[in-house]
Design a protein around this motif. Structure first.
Motif, PDB file in Angstrom:
ATOM      1  N   ASN A   1       0.697  -1.177  -0.070  1.00 30.18           N
ATOM      2  CA  ASN A   1      -0.034  -0.025  -0.093  1.00 30.18           C
ATOM      3  C   ASN A   1       0.723   1.231   0.247  1.00 30.18           C
TER       4      ASN A   1
ATOM      5  N   VAL B   1       0.758   5.163   1.194  1.00 30.90           N
ATOM      6  CA  VAL B   1       0.313   6.336   2.134  1.00 30.90           C
ATOM      7  C   VAL B   1       0.911   7.664   1.902  1.00 30.90           C
TER       8      VAL B   1
ATOM      9  N   GLN C   1       1.550  11.680   3.473  1.00 26.81           N
ATOM     10  CA  GLN C   1       1.261  12.371   4.725  1.00 26.81           C
ATOM     11  C   GLN C   1       1.635  14.001   4.570  1.00 26.81           C
TER      12      GLN C   1
ATOM     13  N   GLY D   1      -2.568  14.337   8.653  1.00 19.57           N
ATOM     14  CA  GLY D   1      -2.759  13.119   8.964  1.00 19.57           C
ATOM     15  C   GLY D   1      -2.571  12.273   7.568  1.00 19.57           C
ATOM     16  N   LEU D   2      -2.836  11.005   7.778  1.00 22.36           N
ATOM     17  CA  LEU D   2      -2.499  10.102   6.874  1.00 22.36           C
ATOM     18  C   LEU D   2      -3.574   9.812   5.966  1.00 22.36           C
TER      19      LEU D   2
ATOM     20  N   TRP E   1      -4.591   7.264   2.529  1.00 21.79           N
ATOM     21  CA  TRP E   1      -4.211   6.082   2.005  1.00 21.79           C
ATOM     22  C   TRP E   1      -4.405   6.349   0.451  1.00 21.79           C
TER      23      TRP E   1
ATOM     24  N   TYR F   1       4.745   7.158   1.867  1.00 21.01           N
ATOM     25  CA  TYR F   1       5.069   5.918   2.367  1.00 21.01           C
ATOM     26  C   TYR F   1       4.734   4.594   1.762  1.00 21.01           C
TER      27      TYR F   1
ATOM     28  N   GLU G   1       0.963  -5.177   3.456  1.00 16.49           N
ATOM     29  CA  GLU G   1      -0.356  -5.320   4.256  1.00 16.49           C
ATOM     30  C   GLU G   1      -0.439  -6.647   5.006  1.00 16.49           C
TER      31      GLU G   1
ATOM     32  N   TRP H   1      -5.289  -6.938   7.199  1.00 20.60           N
ATOM     33  CA  TRP H   1      -6.118  -5.973   6.979  1.00 20.60           C
ATOM     34  C   TRP H   1      -5.387  -4.862   7.879  1.00 20.60           C
ATOM     35  N   ALA H   2      -4.245  -4.662   8.097  1.00 24.66           N
ATOM     36  CA  ALA H   2      -3.467  -3.605   8.488  1.00 24.66           C
ATOM     37  C   ALA H   2      -2.035  -3.501   7.856  1.00 24.66           C
ATOM     38  N   LEU H   3      -1.351  -2.445   8.140  1.00 25.30           N
ATOM     39  CA  LEU H   3      -0.116  -2.254   7.463  1.00 25.30           C
ATOM     40  C   LEU H   3       1.090  -2.254   8.454  1.00 25.30           C
ATOM     41  N   ASP H   4       1.553  -3.502   8.440  1.00 26.24           N
ATOM     42  CA  ASP H   4       2.159  -3.833   9.464  1.00 26.24           C
ATOM     43  C   ASP H   4       3.826  -3.456   9.458  1.00 26.24           C
TER      44      ASP H   4
ATOM     45  N   TRP I   1       6.626  -0.562   7.072  1.00 24.63           N
ATOM     46  CA  TRP I   1       6.249   0.739   6.571  1.00 24.63           C
ATOM     47  C   TRP I   1       7.906   0.948   6.411  1.00 24.63           C
ATOM     48  N   GLY I   2       7.888   1.716   4.984  1.00 23.13           N
ATOM     49  CA  GLY I   2       9.245   2.204   4.745  1.00 23.13           C
ATOM     50  C   GLY I   2       9.453   3.694   5.615  1.00 23.13           C
ATOM     51  N   GLN I   3      10.895   4.076   5.271  1.00 27.39           N
ATOM     52  CA  GLN I   3      11.008   5.368   6.008  1.00 27.39           C
ATOM     53  C   GLN I   3      10.161   6.532   5.660  1.00 27.39           C
TER      54      GLN I   3
END
Lengths: 109, 117
Positions: free
Chosen positions: B35, B37, B39, B44-45, B47, B95, B99, B102-105, B107-109
């Protein structure tokens, strides 16, 4: 589109206190599809809780998630200095697949 | 553990395009959707969209349809996000995230994209 509303916008507490963060959905959300993230300044978000109440790998047990339907809560039982950050809830749905709440800033009192 | 390493900051003029990369390692790339995302500064974030490295299937947020394309290169375990016709309000940190459940576990930096004349 499901809208997530987080409250309060800012929460001022002291280390050692208990924090309760709320996330309310505009429509019912399956508990399997509700997650919480922590974001510190200048860093990427970090997954804390998925499936409304399951802690992600590495999440300390002072963090707990609860709720169902349209009302969900993230509780931090005893605040540590490193817990002061911004917290986001997120739901997985159909269109769009992911939406986030606007965030709650947890600041030191 | 899982790693997602993104390309460096970019600056573009309005109307230009930008392509951000996200190289995955320490897991089987084709088993998990990626995914994107973003900011905006102080915000905020948001998608942006999703791609399955296994099938190439994509889904984009409606307000970016026609301007965004997500692709993957399974030979290098790299995901890409291209955004075209850049506007000032596309200035943001972008970012990539894996996935799971059903969550984004993971993340890139993050990659800062600045749109400025």
């Amino acid at each position: 589109e499901i809208v997530l509303t987080q409250s309060p916008g800012t929460l001022s507490l002291s280390p050692g206190e208990r924090a309760t963060l709320s996330c309310r959905a505009s429509q019912s959300v399956s508990s399997s599809y509700l997650a919480w993230y922590q974001q510190k300044r200048g860093q990427a978000p970090r997954l804390l809780i998925y499936g409304a109440s399951s802690r992600a790998t590495g999440t300390p047990d002072r963090f707990s998630g609860s709720g169902s339907g349209t009302d969900f809560t993230l509780t931090i039982s005893r605040l540590e200095p490193e817990d002061f950050a911004v917290y986001y809830c997120q739901q997985y749905g159909s269109s769009p697949p992911y939406t986030f709440g606007q965030g709650t800033k947890l600041e030191i009192k | 553990q899982v790693q997602l390493v993104q390309s460096g900051p970019e600056m573009r003029n309005p109307g230009a395009s930008v392509k951000v990369s996200c190289r995955a390692s320490r897991y089987t790339f084709t088993n998990y959707a990626i995914n994107w995302v973003r900011q905006a500064p102080g915000q905020g974030l948001e998608w942006m969209g999703w791609i399955s490295p296994y099938s190439g299937d994509t889904k984009y947020v409606q307000n970016l349809q026609g301007r965004v394309t997500m692709t993957t290169d399974t030979s290098t375990s790299t995901a890409y996000m291209e955004l075209r016709s850049l506007r000032y309000d596309d200035t943001a940190v972008y970012y990539c995230a894996r996935e799971l459940n059903w969550a984004l576990d993971s993340w890139g930096q993050g990659t800062l994209v600045t749109v400025s004349a």
